[in-house]
Design a protein around this motif. Structure first.
Motif, PDB file in Angstrom:
ATOM      1  N   TRP A 166       9.163  -4.179  -2.819  1.00 17.85           N
ATOM      2  CA  TRP A 166       8.118  -4.635  -3.722  1.00 17.85           C
ATOM      3  C   TRP A 166       6.763  -4.025  -3.369  1.00 17.85           C
ATOM      4  N   VAL A 167       6.461  -3.922  -2.072  1.00 13.70           N
ATOM      5  CA  VAL A 167       5.187  -3.321  -1.653  1.00 13.70           C
ATOM      6  C   VAL A 167       5.101  -1.874  -2.134  1.00 13.70           C
ATOM      7  N   ARG A 168       6.183  -1.144  -2.018  1.00 10.34           N
ATOM      8  CA  ARG A 168       6.174   0.249  -2.493  1.00 10.34           C
ATOM      9  C   ARG A 168       6.008   0.306  -4.010  1.00 10.34           C
ATOM     10  N   GLY A 169       6.575  -0.657  -4.701  1.00  9.81           N
ATOM     11  CA  GLY A 169       6.407  -0.692  -6.155  1.00  9.81           C
ATOM     12  C   GLY A 169       4.942  -0.860  -6.542  1.00  9.81           C
ATOM     13  N   PHE A 170       4.234  -1.739  -5.847  1.00 10.66           N
ATOM     14  CA  PHE A 170       2.806  -1.916  -6.124  1.00 10.66           C
ATOM     15  C   PHE A 170       1.983  -0.723  -5.637  1.00 10.66           C
ATOM     16  N   THR A 171       2.461  -0.042  -4.603  1.00  8.36           N
ATOM     17  CA  THR A 171       1.779   1.167  -4.135  1.00  8.36           C
ATOM     18  C   THR A 171       1.757   2.223  -5.231  1.00  8.36           C
ATOM     19  N   VAL A 172       2.763   2.215  -6.072  1.00 13.42           N
ATOM     20  CA  VAL A 172       2.815   3.149  -7.204  1.00 13.42           C
ATOM     21  C   VAL A 172       2.021   2.604  -8.393  1.00 13.42           C
ATOM     22  N   ALA A 173       2.199   1.319  -8.687  1.00 14.37           N
ATOM     23  CA  ALA A 173       1.628   0.752  -9.913  1.00 14.37           C
ATOM     24  C   ALA A 173       0.115   0.580  -9.854  1.00 14.37           C
ATOM     25  N   LEU A 174      -0.420   0.094  -8.731  1.00 10.21           N
ATOM     26  CA  LEU A 174      -1.843  -0.225  -8.671  1.00 10.21           C
ATOM     27  C   LEU A 174      -2.758   0.987  -8.876  1.00 10.21           C
ATOM     28  N   PRO A 175      -2.521   2.128  -8.198  1.00  9.59           N
ATOM     29  CA  PRO A 175      -3.395   3.278  -8.453  1.00  9.59           C
ATOM     30  C   PRO A 175      -3.388   3.730  -9.912  1.00  9.59           C
ATOM     31  N   ILE A 176      -2.225   3.618 -10.569  1.00 10.00           N
ATOM     32  CA  ILE A 176      -2.135   4.004 -11.980  1.00 10.00           C
ATOM     33  C   ILE A 176      -3.005   3.073 -12.830  1.00 10.00           C
ATOM     34  N   VAL A 177      -2.919   1.773 -12.572  1.00 10.53           N
ATOM     35  CA  VAL A 177      -3.722   0.803 -13.325  1.00 10.53           C
ATOM     36  C   VAL A 177      -5.205   1.023 -13.054  1.00 10.53           C
ATOM     37  N   SER A 188     -11.648   6.613   1.688  1.00  8.71           N
ATOM     38  CA  SER A 188     -11.288   5.667   2.746  1.00  8.71           C
ATOM     39  C   SER A 188     -11.046   4.276   2.170  1.00  8.71           C
ATOM     40  N   THR A 189     -11.842   3.899   1.165  1.00  8.74           N
ATOM     41  CA  THR A 189     -11.638   2.598   0.526  1.00  8.74           C
ATOM     42  C   THR A 189     -10.298   2.563  -0.193  1.00  8.74           C
ATOM     43  N   LEU A 190      -9.978   3.642  -0.900  1.00 10.85           N
ATOM     44  CA  LEU A 190      -8.668   3.712  -1.560  1.00 10.85           C
ATOM     45  C   LEU A 190      -7.543   3.677  -0.539  1.00 10.85           C
ATOM     46  N   TRP A 191      -7.742   4.403   0.550  1.00 15.16           N
ATOM     47  CA  TRP A 191      -6.726   4.489   1.602  1.00 15.16           C
ATOM     48  C   TRP A 191      -6.371   3.104   2.133  1.00 15.16           C
ATOM     49  N   ALA A 192      -7.404   2.260   2.298  1.00 17.94           N
ATOM     50  CA  ALA A 192      -7.163   0.907   2.805  1.00 17.94           C
ATOM     51  C   ALA A 192      -6.773  -0.059   1.694  1.00 17.94           C
ATOM     52  N   SER A 193      -7.320   0.146   0.490  1.00 16.84           N
ATOM     53  CA  SER A 193      -7.121  -0.820  -0.591  1.00 16.84           C
ATOM     54  C   SER A 193      -5.700  -0.812  -1.136  1.00 16.84           C
ATOM     55  N   ILE A 194      -5.123   0.366  -1.290  1.00 22.63           N
ATOM     56  CA  ILE A 194      -3.793   0.441  -1.908  1.00 22.63           C
ATOM     57  C   ILE A 194      -2.747  -0.333  -1.103  1.00 22.63           C
ATOM     58  N   PRO A 195      -2.575  -0.063   0.193  1.00 19.02           N
ATOM     59  CA  PRO A 195      -1.564  -0.836   0.932  1.00 19.02           C
ATOM     60  C   PRO A 195      -1.949  -2.301   1.123  1.00 19.02           C
ATOM     61  N   SER A 196      -3.252  -2.581   1.214  1.00 16.07           N
ATOM     62  CA  SER A 196      -3.684  -3.971   1.415  1.00 16.07           C
ATOM     63  C   SER A 196      -3.420  -4.811   0.177  1.00 16.07           C
ATOM     64  N   TRP A 197      -3.853  -4.328  -0.979  1.00 21.84           N
ATOM     65  CA  TRP A 197      -3.637  -5.070  -2.212  1.00 21.84           C
ATOM     66  C   TRP A 197      -2.154  -5.150  -2.567  1.00 21.84           C
ATOM     67  N   SER A 198      -1.400  -4.120  -2.231  1.00 19.93           N
ATOM     68  CA  SER A 198       0.042  -4.162  -2.489  1.00 19.93           C
ATOM     69  C   SER A 198       0.679  -5.324  -1.744  1.00 19.93           C
ATOM     70  N   ARG A 199       0.292  -5.503  -0.487  1.00 22.33           N
ATOM     71  CA  ARG A 199       0.849  -6.604   0.302  1.00 22.33           C
ATOM     72  C   ARG A 199       0.426  -7.959  -0.271  1.00 22.33           C
ATOM     73  N   MET A 200      -0.832  -8.070  -0.677  1.00 22.19           N
ATOM     74  CA  MET A 200      -1.307  -9.357  -1.184  1.00 22.19           C
ATOM     75  C   MET A 200      -0.630  -9.723  -2.501  1.00 22.19           C
ATOM     76  N   TYR A 201      -0.474  -8.758  -3.389  1.00 22.55           N
ATOM     77  CA  TYR A 201       0.222  -9.036  -4.652  1.00 22.55           C
ATOM     78  C   TYR A 201       1.651  -9.511  -4.394  1.00 22.55           C
ATOM     79  N   VAL A 202       2.329  -8.833  -3.485  1.00 29.96           N
ATOM     80  CA  VAL A 202       3.718  -9.206  -3.183  1.00 29.96           C
ATOM     81  C   VAL A 202       3.759 -10.599  -2.558  1.00 29.96           C
ATOM     82  N   ASN A 203       2.800 -10.901  -1.686  1.00 31.97           N
ATOM     83  CA  ASN A 203       2.762 -12.213  -1.046  1.00 31.97           C
ATOM     84  C   ASN A 203       2.571 -13.325  -2.074  1.00 31.97           C
TER      85      ASN A 203
END
Length: 462
Positions: free
Chosen positions: A376-387, A342-357
């Motif tokens: 850009w948000v979709r790009g971070f949705t892919v990159a952040l979980p990998i990192v 659940s934390t991952l579920w919320a963290s990935i889209p949330s952090w993606s938006r903040m990074y893009v902002n």
């Protein structure tokens, strides 16, 4: 909602045709709640399952008072920043960048946010690792569930699965998934915690009262500060809650500020809905946090069990097997996957938006361009979980990783308080400020959070 197909579909664009009348009362408001569920999904995860339980295992019931305080004290700041967002239609990091002084195009608060984001690579990496460990124990690859091979395989599966599920960035999908994941594990854990007095690991009123003495046991300061920073709404949740308020539609339904009485009435109405959303999420994560702490204090502490390394999931599962029986191990692992997931579920889209902002404030992209923003948000949705997955495999210690992120969150909280007061005083019509009782609570909350930040800095440097 899914990806904007046209400018008129963009929730960050306030137009007259997006106006909607606010509901009255709880029953009518229920269908408009949701951003708080996403926040609850983020909160009822690493902070509760790992940091809070670790604190209970370390000190017993002694810091029960801090658990209660940590969930309650930050809510007023969360609601006040969301009030500004609903009125202006801007997300938090856009506002943070308007707080002086600035270093070039970057505001000092966003610079601090970047430092916190670096620490969160560790924290969320620990969550990815905890999820992988639980899956590996459930279905080991190669025999040994804690072998590097098994953990690496499951880490890769968690990363790829998260990307596949969340790539669409659909708000409704994120909200529904958050609700389901929070419900599964929170209900089960609260029920077990309430049932502990009827087991060999029972606790009584004296134990609970001993935890309300406002003392911190020697040697527990670091764990206590990490828990305070990470449980309840942290600096990151307060920040990304504003994005979900916008994407739910609160700001769009208020409409652009034309200075009219009608606009003010709609703003007050949707702010009241937001307050209900905040209150509901507070109830969910407060009871869950208390349940995890009590389980750690009542079950793990008397046995001298400590949460360390990859054995954290094994030790945590003992809370359930000791109380219910060996058959509960599988149930716990499924629950652990749900709560960490659940934390991952919320963290990935949330952090993606903040990074893009943040990148938008630096001029890398135009935040008002819905198509570019979504790309850009979709790009971070892919990159952040990998990192995050790579970070876990490199460090391989979920508890330490989560606690480091918690301490940095505590340090960033005072900056959020400064930004909230600045934006409130410069961009929110005084007629839309909260009641006297709310403003008193906001002052108390701000002071408590600021003291936490100072204490966190002293702890780190000493």
């Amino acid at each position: 909602m899914g990806a904007p197909t046209a400018t008129s579909d963009d929730p960050y664009l306030l137009t007259a045709d997006g106006i909607k009348e606010p509901p009255r009362g709880w029953r009518a408001s229920l269908r408009y709640l949701g951003p708080g569920l996403i926040v609850s999904a983020s909160i009822v995860g690493s902070g509760e399952l790992i940091a809070t339980t670790a604190l209970g295992a370390e000190v017993g019931f002694a810091l029960l008072w801090m658990v209660i305080l940590s969930t309650a004290v930050k809510v007023a700041v969360q609601a006040e920043l969301a009030r500004w967002t609903i009125i202006t239609g801007k997300p938090a990091l856009t506002g943070f960048n308007e707080v002086p002084p600035k270093i070039g195009r970057l505001g000092w608060i966003n610079l601090l946010w970047m430092l916190m984001a670096l620490s969160k690579l560790l924290q969320v990496g620990g969550i990815v690792g905890g999820t992988a460990v639980a899956l590996s124990m459930l279905v080991p690859v190669g025999g040994d569930p804690l072998s590097f091979t098994s953990l690496a395989v499951w880490t890769a599966i968690v990363v790829v699965g998260s990307i596949a599920l969340l790539y669409s960035n659909s708000y409704s999908l994120i909200e529904r998934g958050a609700f389901a994941l929070v419900a599964v594990f929170s209900v089960a854990t609260v029920v077990i915690a309430i049932g502990l007095p009827f087991t060999p690991f029972g606790y009584g009123g004296g134990d609970l009262l001993s935890g309300l003495t406002f003392t911190i046991p020697a040697g527990a300061i670091g764990a206590a500060v990490a828990m305070f920073g990470i449980t309840g709404v942290g600096a990151d949740e307060i920040t990304f809650y504003t994005y979900w308020c916008v994407e739910k539609g609160y700001a769009r339904w208020v409409g652009p500020n034309d200075g009219s009485e009608e606009w003010q009435r709609r703003a007050r109405g949707w702010i009241r809905v937001m307050h209900k959303d905040v209150f509901l999420s507070w109830v969910i994560y407060t009871f869950s946090t208390l349940a995890f702490f009590v389980m750690g204090a009542a079950v793990l502490n008397p046995q001298g069990l400590v949460l360390e390394g990859n054995e954290v999931i094994t030790t945590l599962s003992q809370m359930y097997t000791d109380v219910i029986g060996e058959w509960a191990a599988v149930g716990f692992l499924v629950g652990a996957i749900a709560v960490l997931g659940s934390t991952l579920w919320a963290s990935i889209p949330s952090w993606s938006r903040m990074y893009v902002n943040v990148l938008a404030t630096l001029g890398v992209l135009d935040w008002s361009d819905a198509r570019s923003r979504q790309k850009w948000v979709r790009g971070f949705t892919v990159a952040l979980p990998i990192v995050w997955g790579a970070t876990y495999l490199f460090i391989n210690s979920p508890v330490v990783m989560v606690q480091i992120g918690g301490i940095m969150t505590g340090i960033f909280l005072p900056a959020v308080v400064v930004a909230t007061w600045y934006l409130r005083n410069t961009q929110v019509d005084r007629r839309l400020h909260g009641s006297r009782a709310f403003n008193t609570l906001l002052v108390v909350s701000s002071i408590a959070i600021s003291l936490l930040g100072v204490y966190s800095l002293i702890t780190v440097f000493s």
